[in-house]
Design an enzyme around this catalytic site. Structure first.
Site: not given
Ligand code: KIV
Length: 265
Positions: A113, A182
């Site tokens: 991600k 978010e």
């Molecule tokens: O790092 C994380 O926990 C995240 C979530 C809040 C989506 O990116």
């Protein structure tokens, strides 16, 4: 046991009911998430704060995240494990992004991600081209906290909301398989969800996303140093942990523990 893939996650788009996902940072938590059929586990860079005690997500390194990715992957039989790319592991160049994402995949993650939209399209394209699935993350992206001047809801107003919609479309066309939304207004998250064909996963983005995600320590009531409006604790494990520790301490001090039951004759 069949491992969940990005294709399975994509099929959850527009499902009858939204799907739930969580973060995890260790073997036991990953086993627990798997046991209740959570389809996707994120090894989030939120580990910087809840595991390593850092002030925000910026200081966490690739190596610090890699240790956690390996542990979570060992505890996961079914869920798709997504690894967050730490700050500065993908910003400098496409080559560095590919090399660092490759390390996370070699550690066992099924996808990575990245935070950002249009600005990171070239990274998303390069990663998907070498076979690394990418989850996007737009809205309030914590790695930009210094740019925002604090954790602030994003996408208010026509200009900002239009830009976030463009970001979502850019990520989709670059090949992302899903996007975290978010801290943005519910109406914006809804229109992004309707405008793209890949699943949106909300955190502070209202109830119209295809899925929801919550930081595990927030969900379990283990972390109380920072509590945004979108956090809902489903347990109060910090209270339980403190109680257990106090009882253990007392029993040791009063020589009630160990008893014969816990001793070898
Ligand atoms: O790092 C994380 O926990 C995240 C979530 C809040 C989506 O990116």
């Amino acid at each position: 046991m069949k491992k969940i893939t990005i294709r399975d996650i994509q099929k959850l788009k527009g499902g009858e009911s939204p799907f739930a996902t969580v973060t995890a940072y260790d073997y036991v938590s990953a086993q627990n998430a798997d046991a209740v059929d959570i389809p996707l586990i994120l090894v989030g860079d939120s580990a910087a704060m809840v595991v390593y005690g850092m002030e925000n997500t910026i200081p966490i390194s690739m190596d610090e995240l890699l240790f956690l990715v390996r542990a979570v992957c060992r505890g996961t039989k079914k869920a798709l494990v997504v690894a967050d790319m730490p700050f500065m592991s993908y910003q400098v160049s496409v080559e560095e992004a590919v090399r660092n994402a490759g390390r996370l995949i070699q550690a066992g993650a099924g996808a990575v991600k990245l935070e950002g939209g249009l600005a990171i399209m070239d990274r998303v394209q390069a990663l998907t081209r070498v076979g690394i699935p990418v989850m996007g993350h737009i809205g309030m992206t914590p790695q930009s906290v210094n740019q925002y001047g604090g954790y602030k809801v994003q996408g208010r107003g026509e200009h900002q909301s239009g830009a976030l919609l463009e970001d979502a479309k850019a990520l989709e066309s670059a090949g992302a398989f899903s996007i975290v939304l978010e801290a943005m207004p519910t109406v914006l998250a809804k229109s992004i969800t309707e405008a793209i064909t890949i699943p949106t996963i909300g955190i502070g983005a209202g109830s119209d996303c295809d899925g929801q995600i919550m930081v595990l320590y927030d969900l379990l009531g283990l972390f109380d140093e920072f509590s945004p409006r979108f956090v809902k604790p489903y347990a109060h494990l910090k209270v339980d942990a403190l109680q257990a520790l106090r009882r253990f301490k007392e029993e040791v001090e009063f020589q009630k523990f160990p008893s014969d039951l816990e001793s070898y004759q």
